[in-house]
Design a protein around this motif. Structure first.
Motif, PDB file in Angstrom:
ATOM      1  N   LEU A  92       0.763  -1.158   0.132  1.00 43.64           N
ATOM      2  CA  LEU A  92       0.010  -0.047  -0.055  1.00 43.64           C
ATOM      3  C   LEU A  92       0.888   1.433   0.163  1.00 43.64           C
TER       4      LEU A  92
ATOM      5  N   VAL B 294      -3.616   6.395   3.476  1.00 44.05           N
ATOM      6  CA  VAL B 294      -4.338   5.285   3.040  1.00 44.05           C
ATOM      7  C   VAL B 294      -5.746   5.308   4.050  1.00 44.05           C
TER       8      VAL B 294
ATOM      9  N   LYS C 293      -9.061   0.429   5.352  1.00 44.89           N
ATOM     10  CA  LYS C 293      -8.403  -0.693   4.513  1.00 44.89           C
ATOM     11  C   LYS C 293      -7.120  -1.110   5.202  1.00 44.89           C
TER      12      LYS C 293
END
Length: 215
Positions: free
Chosen positions: A89, A108, A112
């Motif tokens: 990520l 982010v 998630k």
């Protein structure tokens, strides 16, 4: 507008690393202590960027140090031991990670990143109580919990709007930014008064109180 992106990061990082922290609500210390005494697993979840930012080598380490400066430490509260970097990520804000009981998402989506860590650690609590000052984060985690069949309670934290804030002195702020650009230093109002023709004792008015500055 006068600076390149890199110059801006450099100057901003000086201000970030020099900032003095204070708690929105000092009672948080008692709350965290109660959670620890009752063995209720607790973890911090922040959107903060990670890695190098200007003069700051690791933003995650700065955040840990800042929290410790106000007596907040999640290492004994967290159910997640050790460190974990989520390279999959990675983005322009850094690598999402778990460190010292803090999940740093590097901008982010919080749900998630939390889902990734829950799966990696194979840790699925019966219930999550989540507190955040951004409604979109609460909505995102609520959807995650529904997906994972975890009970969810979300609280929108708005107390920061009640904090006493200082009135900005335009003259001092102009000097502050001039010094930042020319000398690469971020000074407090007390330090700034020594650079100007200001009496040894002055007062700054805030919403709810008067602060006397003596040098």
């Amino acid at each position: 507008l006068r600076s390149s992106e890199e110059d801006f990061k450099f100057l901003r990082s000086i201000a970030v690393s020099s900032a003095k922290w204070r708690l929105v609500d000092p009672n948080i210390i008692t709350i965290l202590s109660d959670l620890n005494n009752k063995n209720i697993p607790t973890v911090a979840l922040t959107s903060l960027a990670t890695g190098k930012f200007g003069i700051v080598e690791k933003m995650e380490d700065l955040r840990i140090k800042e929290l410790q400066s106000v007596e907040i430490d999640f290492t004994n509260l967290t159910p997640f031991q050790g460190e974990l970097s989520i390279n999959e990520l990675k983005n322009i804000h850094g690598i999402p990670m778990l460190k010292a009981g803090i999940i740093l998402t590097a901008e982010v989506d919080k749900a998630k990143v939390l889902e990734y860590i829950l799966r990696q650690k194979n840790y699925y609590p019966k219930k999550i109580v989540f507190i955040d000052d951004q409604l979109n984060n609460l909505e995102s985690l609520e959807k995650l919990c529904a997906k994972l069949k975890i009970k969810f309670e979300g609280f929108h934290y708005t107390a920061v709007s009640l904090m006493t804030t200082s009135v900005v002195d335009e003259q001092l702020e102009k000097l502050r930014f001039e010094i930042l650009e020319k000398e690469h230093r971020w000074l407090s109002y007390k330090e700034l008064t020594s650079r100007m023709n200001i009496p040894d004792s002055i007062s700054y008015h805030t919403k709810n109180q008067e602060i006397n500055v003596n040098r």
